[in-house]
Design a protein around this motif. Structure first.
Motif, PDB file in Angstrom:
ATOM      1  N   LYS A 177       4.532   4.613 -10.250  1.00 39.45           N
ATOM      2  CA  LYS A 177       5.164   5.657  -9.445  1.00 39.45           C
ATOM      3  C   LYS A 177       4.843   5.477  -7.962  1.00 39.45           C
ATOM      4  N   GLY A 178       5.884   5.515  -7.154  1.00 42.77           N
ATOM      5  CA  GLY A 178       5.724   5.439  -5.708  1.00 42.77           C
ATOM      6  C   GLY A 178       5.485   4.047  -5.163  1.00 42.77           C
ATOM      7  N   SER A 179       5.510   3.036  -6.008  1.00 46.46           N
ATOM      8  CA  SER A 179       5.222   1.675  -5.548  1.00 46.46           C
ATOM      9  C   SER A 179       6.513   0.921  -5.226  1.00 46.46           C
ATOM     10  N   TYR A 180       6.349  -0.236  -4.590  1.00 41.17           N
ATOM     11  CA  TYR A 180       7.480  -1.135  -4.336  1.00 41.17           C
ATOM     12  C   TYR A 180       6.954  -2.564  -4.228  1.00 41.17           C
ATOM     13  N   LEU A 181       7.873  -3.512  -4.302  1.00 42.08           N
ATOM     14  CA  LEU A 181       7.511  -4.918  -4.212  1.00 42.08           C
ATOM     15  C   LEU A 181       8.026  -5.519  -2.913  1.00 42.08           C
ATOM     16  N   THR A 182       7.282  -6.481  -2.380  1.00 42.62           N
ATOM     17  CA  THR A 182       7.819  -7.363  -1.354  1.00 42.62           C
ATOM     18  C   THR A 182       7.854  -8.773  -1.928  1.00 42.62           C
ATOM     19  N   ILE A 183       8.904  -9.498  -1.590  1.00 40.53           N
ATOM     20  CA  ILE A 183       9.089 -10.866  -2.062  1.00 40.53           C
ATOM     21  C   ILE A 183       9.262 -11.761  -0.844  1.00 40.53           C
ATOM     22  N   HIS A 184       8.328 -12.673  -0.654  1.00 39.47           N
ATOM     23  CA  HIS A 184       8.361 -13.597   0.481  1.00 39.47           C
ATOM     24  C   HIS A 184       8.763 -14.977  -0.030  1.00 39.47           C
ATOM     25  N   LEU A 188       2.683  -6.295  -4.722  1.00 40.13           N
ATOM     26  CA  LEU A 188       2.877  -4.904  -5.132  1.00 40.13           C
ATOM     27  C   LEU A 188       2.203  -3.978  -4.136  1.00 40.13           C
ATOM     28  N   HIS A 189       2.964  -3.027  -3.620  1.00 38.87           N
ATOM     29  CA  HIS A 189       2.450  -2.039  -2.671  1.00 38.87           C
ATOM     30  C   HIS A 189       2.334  -0.698  -3.387  1.00 38.87           C
ATOM     31  N   LEU A 190       1.105  -0.218  -3.508  1.00 38.45           N
ATOM     32  CA  LEU A 190       0.838   1.039  -4.187  1.00 38.45           C
ATOM     33  C   LEU A 190       0.569   2.141  -3.167  1.00 38.45           C
ATOM     34  N   PRO A 191       0.943   3.364  -3.469  1.00 40.97           N
ATOM     35  CA  PRO A 191       0.676   4.463  -2.530  1.00 40.97           C
ATOM     36  C   PRO A 191      -0.831   4.663  -2.347  1.00 40.97           C
ATOM     37  N   ILE A 237      -2.987   2.819  -1.093  1.00 42.49           N
ATOM     38  CA  ILE A 237      -3.794   1.595  -1.104  1.00 42.49           C
ATOM     39  C   ILE A 237      -3.236   0.655  -0.035  1.00 42.49           C
ATOM     40  N   LYS A 238      -4.042   0.351   0.951  1.00 41.38           N
ATOM     41  CA  LYS A 238      -3.550  -0.399   2.108  1.00 41.38           C
ATOM     42  C   LYS A 238      -3.235  -1.860   1.758  1.00 41.38           C
ATOM     43  N   LYS A 239      -4.100  -2.482   0.984  1.00 41.22           N
ATOM     44  CA  LYS A 239      -3.927  -3.905   0.719  1.00 41.22           C
ATOM     45  C   LYS A 239      -3.051  -4.108  -0.520  1.00 41.22           C
ATOM     46  N   PRO A 240      -1.933  -4.819  -0.375  1.00 40.13           N
ATOM     47  CA  PRO A 240      -1.068  -5.036  -1.546  1.00 40.13           C
ATOM     48  C   PRO A 240      -1.714  -5.989  -2.540  1.00 40.13           C
ATOM     49  N   LEU A 241      -1.314  -5.846  -3.791  1.00 37.14           N
ATOM     50  CA  LEU A 241      -1.815  -6.711  -4.858  1.00 37.14           C
ATOM     51  C   LEU A 241      -0.907  -7.916  -5.032  1.00 37.14           C
ATOM     52  N   GLY A 242      -1.515  -9.051  -5.356  1.00 36.32           N
ATOM     53  CA  GLY A 242      -0.751 -10.257  -5.641  1.00 36.32           C
ATOM     54  C   GLY A 242      -1.322 -10.961  -6.858  1.00 36.32           C
ATOM     55  N   GLY A 243      -0.672 -12.023  -7.285  1.00 40.94           N
ATOM     56  CA  GLY A 243      -1.193 -12.854  -8.360  1.00 40.94           C
ATOM     57  C   GLY A 243      -1.364 -12.111  -9.677  1.00 40.94           C
ATOM     58  N   LYS A 244      -2.431 -12.432 -10.379  1.00 46.87           N
ATOM     59  CA  LYS A 244      -2.683 -11.862 -11.701  1.00 46.87           C
ATOM     60  C   LYS A 244      -2.923 -10.356 -11.644  1.00 46.87           C
ATOM     61  N   MET A 286      -1.593  -8.222  -9.560  1.00 47.08           N
ATOM     62  CA  MET A 286      -0.283  -7.580  -9.416  1.00 47.08           C
ATOM     63  C   MET A 286       0.475  -7.617 -10.741  1.00 47.08           C
ATOM     64  N   ALA A 287       0.474  -8.781 -11.415  1.00 52.11           N
ATOM     65  CA  ALA A 287       1.192  -8.912 -12.676  1.00 52.11           C
ATOM     66  C   ALA A 287       0.668  -7.930 -13.726  1.00 52.11           C
TER      67      ALA A 287
END
Length: 492
Positions: free
Chosen positions: A95-102, A224-227, A229-236, A238-239
């Motif tokens: 809930k409230g999250s979104y993804l960025t794809i680079h 993954l950007h979570l509400p 939480i400043k630092k987005p999650l990546g890799g395992k 995030m998955a």
């Protein structure tokens, strides 16, 4: 390595393949020529690089699904085109999250990102999508899929950023480079697909990394950007947070339901194939598949109305024409029509051809919906044409291939394949054929995109009337009858 930038050599003309719209297969020996959609090297290197990505399912497609150790998600159901490499992300957004794809724009014919619409009962249909030329580049980068201002397929740098957000897509003032899931539920599954079509010679299936670059990694980076939480999650991490899955995708059509339709049809041996086959645009699952068993178009439309919802995780950017065939009607199927003008990119052509009628065109022989896999494909660059731009494609089992069904005689051959599929009760002599018209030009009058939706008032399909000479017409023949046409079977 043949076909890479470092090993290009000039031919007798003194020009490189990129200097012309025409392919020069002699400069790319082995299995990296335009007569091969994906070489063995491309398939094997791509699989080795990306199969274990924590977020994306391993590379998906006909050849990938055949590899020893293929993951369930790599089976090519729903994605039957042989010249492509798909990557699917199956996940849930907190809930409230979104993804960025680079990512980077690949060296390939086409790519797109699609969030499929959830149609219920496992069906995936027309959802939100972005095609390569619709994606704005990052600041300081360039989009090589746009003919303006450069029309340079090798322009650098070539980076972009996408966002995947929850909810419905805004009808006005939609943010650039943004895809929407269509819902906000944490329990609903998001189906995000990357479609990569025909990488340039020497590149892996992503079109981003060259085969000889040992440590290259061409898949985009997902965060993954979570509400709160400043630092987005990546890799395992995030998955795990999005519950990424590598399970086999459902076909969207039950085996028992299909077999029931066959048993209760007017012709259980052949239905929905007809003695006089006719290709029709795919609209939605109930009309185009279930309704295909009803010969009366008015009754078909009343019981299973045509809509633009799509199905089977279709690409919203592609128009599909489909028909069922049965070898009970003849050993050989002959398909003819005019091919739309298209791009040529397989040999690293430097520039785009302006104003083609489609970006990509192909024909695939595949199974019935319960399996949803392809047996084999032909794409535009490998199909010979006569002087008027017409194609002749012969489809049969290998043992019934006519001796004169060769490219030297202006004929492309397509393997009929294993019929309806690998399920109990499947008929080996019945298959489906799909023509793909990708990103059709809105200024093309005979485009299949202009085929009107069947309605109660006008239930008779208007495909042939709309497409005119571009409409693919099919007939059954015997092997002997086709061979009797001699060395000029196309009549050109």
């Amino acid at each position: 390595m043949p076909g890479t930038k470092e090993s290009k050599t000039q031919g007798t003309s003194g020009r490189l393949p990129g200097d012309t719209e025409e392919a020069a297969p002699d400069l790319f020996p082995g299995d990296t020529t335009a007569v091969t959609p994906l070489s063995k090297a491309v398939v094997e290197v791509t699989n080795r690089r990306y199969q274990q990505d924590p977020f994306w399912g391993g590379p998906k497609g006909i050849e990938y699904g055949k590899l020893v150790g293929a993951l369930p998600i790599q089976l090519a159901n729903l994605y039957p085109d042989q010249g492509t490499t798909y990557f699917v992300g199956e996940f849930h957004l907190p809930k409230g999250s979104y993804l960025t794809i680079h990512g980077e724009y690949g060296h390939q014919r086409y790519f797109s990102y699609t969030v499929a619409a959830q149609l219920g009962n496992g069906q995936l249909g027309n959802g939100d999508f972005l095609r390569d030329d619709q994606i704005d580049p990052d600041s300081g980068s360039h989009n090589p899929f746009r003919t303006k201002p450069h029309n340079d397929r090798d322009v650098t740098p070539r980076k972009f950023t996408l966002w995947v957000r929850q909810g419905q897509k805004p009808k006005v003032d939609c943010p650039k480079n943004t895809l929407y899931t269509g819902f906000k539920s944490e329990s609903a599954r998001v189906h995000l697909a990357i479609r990569n079509y025909i990488p340039d010679a020497g590149y892996d299936g992503t079109g981003n990394a060259e085969l000889q670059q040992v440590h290259a990694y061409g898949l985009p980076e997902v965060r993954l950007h979570l509400p709160d939480i400043k630092k987005p999650l990546g890799g395992k991490a995030m998955a795990k947070a999005v519950r990424a899955s590598k399970a086999r995708e459902v076909s969207g059509f039950s085996r028992d339901g299909w077999l029931w339709l066959v048993r209760n049809s007017v012709d259980p041996i052949n239905a929905p194939a007809a003695r006089e086959p006719a290709f029709q645009r795919f609209w939605n699952t109930s009309y185009s598949m279930t309704g295909a068993f009803i010969p009366d178009p008015a009754l078909r439309e009343r019981l299973f109305p045509a809509t633009g919802a799509g199905g089977f995780a279709n690409n919203p950017d592609t128009i599909y024409l489909m028909a069922a065939f049965s070898l009970d009607f003849g050993e050989v199927v002959v398909m003819q029509g005019k091919m739309p003008s298209h791009q040529r990119t397989r040999h690293r052509q430097k520039k785009w051809i302006r104003d083609t009628q489609v970006r990509y065109w192909s024909v695939t022989a595949g199974t019935a919906p319960p399996d949803g896999i392809g047996w084999g494909s032909l794409f535009d660059e490998e199909v010979p044409l006569d002087g008027q731009g017409n194609f002749t494609i012969v489809m049969s089992w290998p043992e019934n291939r006519p001796a004169n069904a060769t490219k030297e005689n202006g004929v492309a051959w397509l393997d009929f394949g294993g019929g309806e599929g690998h399920f109990t009760g499947a008929r080996a002599w019945v298959n489906f054929v799909y023509f793909r018209y990708m990103a059709p030009n809105p200024d093309w009058p005979e485009s299949p995109a202009n085929i009107p939706l069947p309605t109660v008032e006008q239930p008779v399909p208007q495909d042939a009337e709309t497409m005119q000479q571009y409409y693919p017409r099919a007939t059954y023949m015997t092997k002997a009858a086709f061979e009797a046409l001699g060395s000029n079977p196309t009549g050109s």
